[in-house]
Design a protein around this motif. Sequence first.
Motif, PDB file in Angstrom:
ATOM      1  N   ASN A  70       0.724  -0.884   0.106  1.00 13.45           N
ATOM      2  CA  ASN A  70       0.204  -0.085   0.240  1.00 13.45           C
ATOM      3  C   ASN A  70       0.810   1.352  -0.028  1.00 13.45           C
ATOM      4  O   ASN A  70       2.016   1.218   0.113  1.00 13.45           O
ATOM      5  N   SER A  71       0.067   2.154  -0.425  1.00 18.23           N
ATOM      6  CA  SER A  71       0.752   3.858   0.338  1.00 18.23           C
ATOM      7  C   SER A  71       0.482   3.993   1.359  1.00 18.23           C
ATOM      8  O   SER A  71      -0.243   3.263   2.464  1.00 18.23           O
ATOM      9  N   PRO A  72       2.051   4.235   2.484  1.00 15.15           N
ATOM     10  CA  PRO A  72       1.913   4.682   3.841  1.00 15.15           C
ATOM     11  C   PRO A  72       0.533   5.610   4.055  1.00 15.15           C
ATOM     12  O   PRO A  72      -0.206   5.368   4.633  1.00 15.15           O
ATOM     13  N   GLY A  73      -0.349   6.251   2.862  1.00 11.23           N
ATOM     14  CA  GLY A  73      -1.458   6.832   2.885  1.00 11.23           C
ATOM     15  C   GLY A  73      -2.230   7.851   4.504  1.00 11.23           C
ATOM     16  O   GLY A  73      -1.073   8.312   5.231  1.00 11.23           O
ATOM     17  N   ASN A  74      -3.489   7.271   5.023  1.00 11.91           N
ATOM     18  CA  ASN A  74      -3.527   8.261   6.195  1.00 11.91           C
ATOM     19  C   ASN A  74      -3.174   7.439   7.126  1.00 11.91           C
ATOM     20  O   ASN A  74      -4.223   7.068   8.347  1.00 11.91           O
ATOM     21  N   PHE A  75      -3.004   6.294   7.470  1.00 11.16           N
ATOM     22  CA  PHE A  75      -3.031   4.507   8.408  1.00 11.16           C
ATOM     23  C   PHE A  75      -1.720   5.120   9.078  1.00 11.16           C
ATOM     24  O   PHE A  75      -1.690   5.961   9.512  1.00 11.16           O
ATOM     25  N   THR A  76      -2.218   4.225  10.450  1.00 10.72           N
ATOM     26  CA  THR A  76      -2.008   4.757  12.042  1.00 10.72           C
ATOM     27  C   THR A  76      -0.112   5.201  12.033  1.00 10.72           C
ATOM     28  O   THR A  76       0.643   6.117  12.640  1.00 10.72           O
ATOM     29  N   ALA A  77       0.949   4.962  11.323  1.00 14.12           N
ATOM     30  CA  ALA A  77       1.931   5.459  10.949  1.00 14.12           C
ATOM     31  C   ALA A  77       2.035   6.836  10.328  1.00 14.12           C
ATOM     32  O   ALA A  77       2.827   7.340  11.167  1.00 14.12           O
ATOM     33  N   ALA A  78       1.247   7.800   9.814  1.00 13.59           N
ATOM     34  CA  ALA A  78       1.470   8.634   9.340  1.00 13.59           C
ATOM     35  C   ALA A  78       0.778   9.778  10.556  1.00 13.59           C
ATOM     36  O   ALA A  78       1.280  10.491  10.520  1.00 13.59           O
ATOM     37  N   LYS A  79       0.167   9.093  11.299  1.00 18.50           N
ATOM     38  CA  LYS A  79      -0.973   9.155  11.832  1.00 18.50           C
ATOM     39  C   LYS A  79       0.329   9.654  13.951  1.00 18.50           C
ATOM     40  O   LYS A  79       0.523  10.638  13.739  1.00 18.50           O
ATOM     41  N   LEU A  80       1.117   8.949  13.258  1.00 20.14           N
ATOM     42  CA  LEU A  80       1.813   8.829  14.772  1.00 20.14           C
ATOM     43  C   LEU A  80       3.323   9.932  14.303  1.00 20.14           C
ATOM     44  O   LEU A  80       3.559  10.897  14.332  1.00 20.14           O
ATOM     45  N   ALA A  81       3.579   9.576  12.685  1.00 23.78           N
ATOM     46  CA  ALA A  81       4.932  10.995  12.003  1.00 23.78           C
ATOM     47  C   ALA A  81       4.176  12.070  13.117  1.00 23.78           C
ATOM     48  O   ALA A  81       4.867  13.075  12.881  1.00 23.78           O
ATOM     49  N   TRP A  82       2.474  12.473  12.200  1.00 26.66           N
ATOM     50  CA  TRP A  82       2.195  13.861  12.748  1.00 26.66           C
ATOM     51  C   TRP A  82       2.142  14.028  14.403  1.00 26.66           C
ATOM     52  O   TRP A  82       3.017  15.130  14.135  1.00 26.66           O
ATOM     53  N   VAL A  83       2.048  13.216  15.414  1.00 27.37           N
ATOM     54  CA  VAL A  83       2.002  12.827  16.456  1.00 27.37           C
ATOM     55  C   VAL A  83       3.426  13.987  16.912  1.00 27.37           C
ATOM     56  O   VAL A  83       4.094  14.963  17.189  1.00 27.37           O
ATOM     57  N   LYS A  84       4.056  13.187  16.088  1.00 23.57           N
ATOM     58  CA  LYS A  84       6.105  13.166  16.809  1.00 23.57           C
ATOM     59  C   LYS A  84       6.218  14.390  16.222  1.00 23.57           C
ATOM     60  O   LYS A  84       7.250  15.112  16.642  1.00 23.57           O
ATOM     61  N   GLU A  85       5.817  15.367  15.192  1.00 20.87           N
ATOM     62  CA  GLU A  85       6.193  16.376  14.480  1.00 20.87           C
ATOM     63  C   GLU A  85       5.340  17.605  15.473  1.00 20.87           C
ATOM     64  O   GLU A  85       6.283  18.835  15.288  1.00 20.87           O
ATOM     65  N   ASN A  86       4.493  17.797  15.544  1.00 20.45           N
ATOM     66  CA  ASN A  86       3.321  18.461  16.301  1.00 20.45           C
ATOM     67  C   ASN A  86       2.956  18.675  18.190  1.00 20.45           C
ATOM     68  O   ASN A  86       2.531  18.714  17.866  1.00 20.45           O
ATOM     69  N   GLU A  87       3.290  16.782  18.334  1.00 18.64           N
ATOM     70  CA  GLU A  87       3.055  17.329  19.263  1.00 18.64           C
ATOM     71  C   GLU A  87       4.414  16.326  20.112  1.00 18.64           C
ATOM     72  O   GLU A  87       4.238  14.972  20.435  1.00 18.64           O
TER      73      GLU A  87
END
Length: 497
Positions: free
Chosen positions: A133-150
């Motif tokens: 799959n594309s990494p898309g909007n799945f859990t790993a990408a959500k964790l990347a958002w947390v890492k950068e923003n929180e």
Amino acid sequence: MERQYLLGFDVGSSSVKASLVDIETGTCAATAFYPEHEAPIKSVKNGWAEQDPQMWWNSAKLALAKIMAEAGAHGDDIRAIGISYQMHGLVCVDRDLNVLRDSIIWCDSRAVPYGERAFRDLGSGQCLGHLLNSPGNFTAAKLAWVKENEPEVYDKIYKVMLPGDYLAMKLSGVANTTVSGLSEGMFWDFKEGHVADFLMQYYGFSNDLVADIVPTFSIQSTVCRAAAEELGLKEGTPISYRAGDQPNNALSLNVFNPGEIASTAGTSGVVYGVLGDVNYDPKSRVNTFAHVNHTDAQTRLGVLLCINGTGILNAWVRRNIAPEGISYAEMNDLLASVPVGSEGVRIIPFGNGAERVLENKEVGCSIHGLDFNHHNRAHIMRAAQEGIVFSFCYGMEVMQQMGMDIRKIHAGRANMFLSPVFREALACTSGATIELYETDGSIGAAKGAGMGCGIYRDHNEAFASLKQLAVIEPDEAKRAAYAEAYAEWKNILKVKR
């Protein structure tokens, strides 16, 4: 002799459902869900969607109390526990297994740019070849958002998990996960057979964040003393199965082997098929995950097609087009008075945002071929259901290109599968036989638990009591008319895209 039960939980975004399955008869002894009105979803910003995992736990506790009272059951009567859950959510816990922030759930879109950037930087060949799959909007990408923003939250994370992993952790005091779960979060490398190191390194994640991996069917953990006291369960009761809601729906319909298909048609529409070879769609129009019975020795992948606007369109038509106050059953009777093909009316049903099957394009919903002197509301109502069927078949063609032979579709008798026209149109357009069954996710999870702890030898024994309600064969006399309407529908879609 006291009756013995299997307990199944289904953690959805609208409620948590619990069911007790009588081991001797294989039938559901009691079922309940909580809350009785749709659970809240927090949306602080446009496109965000979060829920407090504690709410899932509280709802599970209340639903469990209700079914235990209804069945007259006690903790000692439950032999094993299974869990189904909303897919792709992110739960973060610290070393004391306390939740650090609300869960970013499946319908939250904030992480889309993080997945798209990874797909672009790592390359389609690497991502599709390893993640399928594309990494898309799945859990790993959500964790990347947390890492950068929180970062202050990220620095405290001990383990990341999916919603079902969280419920299992609350029951057992142990954090673990499955290959199927890791695959739906984009943490699993199918080519190498382990956690996707290349994606973890790209995002800067430590592999230590991944919980211990346990087989989908196994004694994954047991109920701890604290949970036993809080819920009225027996300490040491095995937790022996968990899976995301779509793989679990397939399990609930006894769909395990290549070529078998499970479908739902609620708010959104899903066609989920089992593939026996490692494969993917090069345009990533469908998603590929590890099915519940996937192992190193036996490839069983679940190919997931999702159509966003299925039941939403049907509900919109009932509110805005059908006569006021009409029921769905009455609407189905009314639209059945119109001939196959809706006498030239065609509806493109993609009015609920971007569609993955259209390569994330947003083409909207539109009505075509309307003649003010001839057509009426019944034509629009039928064209809507036919348009939804055609969108299913359009996606199923992608699945067939991946090598899936679609001859039979298993579904629960619910939602749009209650419509005779919808069922007929799907059977005739796809050429597949539709089999309708009486089951649901929490019942399936309970039976999965029975497989995981050895009460059932295999899935055939577990689902021997699965009740078939109806079989819909393609009507050969109508197939040509449906094929013509479908071809016209595809031509309209080609122009709109």
